[in-house]
Scaffold this active site. Structure first.
Site, PDB file in Angstrom:
ATOM      1  N   GLY A  43       0.815  -1.213   0.000  1.00 19.32           N
ATOM      2  CA  GLY A  43       0.000   0.000   0.000  1.00 19.32           C
ATOM      3  C   GLY A  43       0.844   1.255   0.000  1.00 19.32           C
ATOM      4  O   GLY A  43       1.883   1.321   0.664  1.00 19.32           O
ATOM      5  N   SER A  44       0.383   2.270  -0.738  1.00 21.09           N
ATOM      6  CA  SER A  44       1.121   3.538  -0.833  1.00 21.09           C
ATOM      7  C   SER A  44       0.304   4.709  -0.308  1.00 21.09           C
ATOM      8  O   SER A  44       0.532   5.853  -0.686  1.00 21.09           O
ATOM      9  CB  SER A  44       1.523   3.803  -2.290  1.00 21.09           C
ATOM     10  OG  SER A  44       0.366   3.872  -3.126  1.00 21.09           O
ATOM     11  N   GLY A  45      -0.658   4.412   0.560  1.00 21.68           N
ATOM     12  CA  GLY A  45      -1.451   5.474   1.174  1.00 21.68           C
ATOM     13  C   GLY A  45      -0.725   6.085   2.354  1.00 21.68           C
ATOM     14  O   GLY A  45       0.502   6.030   2.460  1.00 21.68           O
ATOM     15  N   PHE A  46      -1.486   6.654   3.281  1.00 23.69           N
ATOM     16  CA  PHE A  46      -0.875   7.313   4.436  1.00 23.69           C
ATOM     17  C   PHE A  46      -0.032   6.336   5.249  1.00 23.69           C
ATOM     18  O   PHE A  46       1.072   6.661   5.682  1.00 23.69           O
ATOM     19  CB  PHE A  46      -1.956   7.928   5.321  1.00 23.69           C
ATOM     20  CG  PHE A  46      -2.628   9.122   4.722  1.00 23.69           C
ATOM     21  CD1 PHE A  46      -1.958  10.328   4.606  1.00 23.69           C
ATOM     22  CD2 PHE A  46      -3.935   9.050   4.265  1.00 23.69           C
ATOM     23  CE1 PHE A  46      -2.566  11.436   4.047  1.00 23.69           C
ATOM     24  CE2 PHE A  46      -4.556  10.150   3.705  1.00 23.69           C
ATOM     25  CZ  PHE A  46      -3.876  11.353   3.595  1.00 23.69           C
ATOM     26  N   GLY A  47      -0.543   5.135   5.478  1.00 27.73           N
ATOM     27  CA  GLY A  47       0.193   4.161   6.266  1.00 27.73           C
ATOM     28  C   GLY A  47       1.429   3.657   5.557  1.00 27.73           C
ATOM     29  O   GLY A  47       2.529   3.656   6.118  1.00 27.73           O
ATOM     30  N   VAL A  53      -1.562  -7.280  -5.079  1.00 26.77           N
ATOM     31  CA  VAL A  53      -1.231  -8.438  -4.252  1.00 26.77           C
ATOM     32  C   VAL A  53      -2.370  -9.448  -4.315  1.00 26.77           C
ATOM     33  O   VAL A  53      -3.529  -9.109  -4.054  1.00 26.77           O
ATOM     34  CB  VAL A  53      -0.968  -8.011  -2.794  1.00 26.77           C
ATOM     35  CG1 VAL A  53      -0.806  -9.235  -1.896  1.00 26.77           C
ATOM     36  CG2 VAL A  53       0.269  -7.131  -2.716  1.00 26.77           C
ATOM     37  N   GLU A  88     -19.042  17.554   2.288  1.00 23.19           N
ATOM     38  CA  GLU A  88     -18.159  18.373   1.461  1.00 23.19           C
ATOM     39  C   GLU A  88     -18.581  18.355  -0.006  1.00 23.19           C
ATOM     40  O   GLU A  88     -18.570  19.400  -0.679  1.00 23.19           O
ATOM     41  CB  GLU A  88     -16.718  17.878   1.637  1.00 23.19           C
ATOM     42  CG  GLU A  88     -16.170  18.206   3.018  1.00 23.19           C
ATOM     43  CD  GLU A  88     -14.900  17.449   3.380  1.00 23.19           C
ATOM     44  OE1 GLU A  88     -14.232  17.854   4.342  1.00 23.19           O
ATOM     45  OE2 GLU A  88     -14.587  16.442   2.708  1.00 23.19           O
ATOM     46  N   ASP A 125      -6.729   1.644   7.544  1.00 25.93           N
ATOM     47  CA  ASP A 125      -8.132   1.237   7.422  1.00 25.93           C
ATOM     48  C   ASP A 125      -8.332  -0.271   7.500  1.00 25.93           C
ATOM     49  O   ASP A 125      -9.451  -0.735   7.707  1.00 25.93           O
ATOM     50  CB  ASP A 125      -8.710   1.739   6.091  1.00 25.93           C
ATOM     51  CG  ASP A 125      -8.860   3.246   6.054  1.00 25.93           C
ATOM     52  OD1 ASP A 125      -8.924   3.849   7.132  1.00 25.93           O
ATOM     53  OD2 ASP A 125      -8.914   3.811   4.950  1.00 25.93           O
ATOM     54  N   ALA A 169      -6.733   9.366   8.392  1.00 32.21           N
ATOM     55  CA  ALA A 169      -5.311   9.419   8.064  1.00 32.21           C
ATOM     56  C   ALA A 169      -4.429   9.303   9.297  1.00 32.21           C
ATOM     57  O   ALA A 169      -3.401   8.614   9.281  1.00 32.21           O
ATOM     58  CB  ALA A 169      -5.013  10.717   7.316  1.00 32.21           C
TER      59      ALA A 169
END
Length: 470
Positions: free
Chosen positions: A21-25, A89, A184, A323, A334
Site C-alpha cells: 500500500g502507498s497510502g498514508f500508512g 497483491v 463536502e 483502514d 489518516a
C-alpha cells in the site's frame, strides 16, 4: 511469468521489509525506515500516493488529480533503501513469509522478514455492488474524475433538454452519506452551481439545481457529535441543500433512486447524478490474512482484529495498519494510519537492533488529534479534543492542516494557488470533462464480463473434450 524480487536473507543479511500500500500508512512507514538498516519493497496497485480527503475537490473542478496524487516512485526516489513495485497483491503466505503480486501477465514473489500491510479500504455498497454503476463512490482518482464528468455533464445535458421533467431530473443531484465526504461534496456542488457556473448557460439557471444529502442515520456528521452535526446541517440548509435523514437507499438505477423511510414507506427521487459517500469496506487482503493465520478474525467490515501491538496473531513480524486494522477507539482516518505506521516501524527498528521482545512490547496507543469537515467557502466544523468550533476559523484550520499533510512543496503551492482562485473568485481550473471519464468504468466492466464469458466457454469446451476422450 513468475519473477522473484529478492532471495531469502542469508545469515547476517539486511532485514527485508515489505510494505503493501502507498497510502498514508504505507508511505509513512517507508519514510520512517529511511535510516534503518533494512531493505524495503513497497508494493502498490497504483503508481501514486493519494490524498483521499481532497478527492471531492478533484470531482468538483478545484484541484487536478496530480495536485493530490504525486507519484510514489518519485517521492521515494532519493531513499535508496526502497524499491517500489507496481502490482496487485493476490497472495500472502505467512508461513513462507512471501508476498505475491501480479502486474499484467507477470507474477512477482517477494520474500520478507517483516511485513506491513497498509492496503486501505474501498467503497462499500452494503451488499448492493450493482449500485456502483449509477452511483460512483469517492475512493479513487477514477471515481473523482468520473464524478466530475457526471456532475458537469448533468448541467450540459439539462441545457439541451426540451422536456421540463427531464431537465429537472438532470439538475437533481443526490449525495448518499452525510459523513465528512458527503457534506463536502454537497456543499461544493452548490458552490459550483451558484458561483462558477453562474451566467454560463442560456436555457437553465445552474443555481436552481436541487442538491439532496441523504443518510440512513438520524444526524449529519455522527462521529463529530450532535452539536457540530446540527451546525453543519443548518449551514447546508442555508445553502439550500435538502438534508434528508433516516432515509435508506434501497435501489439505484439510471433514472434515480428509491428510498425507504424510517416508517417503512418508500419514495422515489428522479435524478441523473448520484454520488455514493456512505460506508467503506476493508481491502480483501484482510480476509486473506485471517484465512492464512491461526486464530485471527476480521470484523463485519473486513478489518483485521489485530493484537495490541498491531500484529497478526501468531506472527509478531506481520503488522496491519490503517483502514485495514481494527483497534477499538481508532477511527479510519489518516492519523490512525500514520500513527500505526510509525508504531510498526519503531518496533521493526528494535527488531533489527536485536532489542525487541514480542511478548513485552508496549501496546499501540492512538492519540486523537481531532477531525474536521469543510462545508463551503469560509465555513467548516472542527473538533480537537473537547474543543468544538465552527465557521471561518474552523475553515482556516482546515486549510492549514490539509496543506501540511499534502506531500511535496509543488503540490502545496499548486493547491494553495487553486484555492486562492476558487475561494476568492469564481473560477475553477479543472473543469474539462471527457467521454472517457464517464464511460470508461462501464466499458471496462463489459470487457471483463466478455473475457470471463469467453474463458468459461473455453473451459466448458475443454471439459467436453476430456469427457469425449475418456
Amino acid at each position: 511469468m513468475t519473477l522473484s524480487s529478492g532471495e531469502p536473507s542469508a545469515v547476517g543479511g539486511r532485514h527485508r521489509v515489505v510494505i503493501i500500500g502507498s497510502g498514508f500508512g504505507g508511505l509513512n512507514a517507508a519514510k520512517a525506515l529511511k535510516r534503518a538498516d533494512v531493505d524495503i519493497t513497497l508494493i502498490s496497485k497504483t503508481t501514486t500516493h493519494l490524498f483521499q480527503p481532497l478527492l471531492y475537490q478533484v470531482a468538483t473542478g478545484i484541484l487536478s488529480e496530480g495536485d493530490i496524487a504525486p507519484t510514489t516512485r518519485l517521492i521515494l526516489r532519493r531513499q535508496k533503501n526502497v524499491r517500489v513495485l507496481l502490482g496487485e497483491v493476490n497472495a500472502i503466505d505467512l508461513k513462507a513469509q512471501t508476498v505475491t503480486s501480479k502486474l499484467m501477465d507477470m507474477t512477482t514473489v517477494t520474500p520478507y522478514d517483516s511485513l506491513i500491510v497498509a492496503a486501505g479500504a474501498q467503497q462499500s455498497y452494503f451488499g448492493n455492488d450493482e449500485f456502483a454503476t449509477f452511483a460512483p463512490g469517492m475512493k479513487t482518482i477514477d471515481d473523482a474524475l468520473e464524478l466530475r464528468g457526471r456532475i458537469l455533464g448533468a448541467f450540459e445535458a439539462a441545457e439541451v433538454s426540451t422536456d421540463h421533467a427531464e431537465r429537472e431530473r438532470r439538475l437533481t443531484f443526490v449525495v448518499v452519506g452525510a459523513g465528512p465526504t458527503g457534506v463536502e461534496v454537497a456543499g461544493q456542488i452548490v458552490e459550483l452551481a451558484e458561483r462558477t457556473l453562474a451566467g454560463a448557460f442560456r436555457t437553465i439557471t445552474p443555481s436552481e439545481c436541487r442538491v439532496i444529502l441523504l443518510d440512513a442515520a438520524p444526524a449529519v456528521l455522527p462521529p463529530m457529535g450532535p452539536k457540530l452535526g446540527l451546525k453543519a446541517q443548518r449551514r447546508l440548509e442555508k445553502m439550500d441543500v435538502e438534508v434528508q435523514l433516516n432515509a435508506m437507499v434501497t435501489a439505484v438505477d439510471y433514472k434515480g433512486i428509491t428510498i425507504k423511510e424510517k416508517d417503512g414507506g418508500e419514495r422515489r427521487i428522479e435524478c441523473a447524478c448520484k454520488v455514493w459517500a456512505a460506508g467503506v469496506a476493508a481491502s480483501p487482503l484482510g480476509k486473506m490474512i485471517a484465512e492464512g493465520s491461526d486464530g485471527t478474525e476480521i470484523d463485519r467490515a473486513g478489518r483485521v482484529i489485530v493484537e495490541p501491538d498491531l500484529t497478526v496473531k501468531g506472527h509478531p513480524n506481520v503488522f496491519v495498519v490503517g483502514d485495514l486494522m481494527f483497534v477499538p477507539g481508532v477511527p479510519g482516518v489518516a492519523q490512525g494510519a500514520i500513527q500505526g505506521a510509525r508504531y510498526a516501524t519503531t518496533v521493526i527498528k528494535h527488531m533489527v537492533k536485536g532489542n525487541d521482545d514480542p511478548a513485552n512490547r508496549k501496546p499501540f496507543h492512538y492519540f486523537n488529534k481531532g477531525s474536521m469537515a469543510t462545508i463551503s467557502r469560509h465555513s467548516a466544523v472542527a473538533q480537537v479534543g473537547k474543543l468544538e468550533f465552527a465557521g471561518y476559523f474552523a475553515w482556516l484550520a482546515w486549510l492549514v492542516l490539509h496543506l501540511v499533510y499534502l506531500v511535496g512543496y509543488r503540490n502545496r503551492i499548486a493547491a494553495l494557488f487553486a484555492w486562492g482562485i476558487s475561494f476568492m473568485g469564481r473560477a475553477r481550473g479543472q473543469m474539462a470533462i471527457t467521454s472517457q471519464m464517464i464511460y470508461a468504468r462501464l466499458v471496462m466492466t463489459l470487457m471483463e464480463q466478455q473475457a470471463q464469458g469467453a474463458l468459461a466457454a473455453a473451459e466448458q469446451a475443454e471439459h467436453a473434450e476430456q469427457e469425449a476422450a475418456g
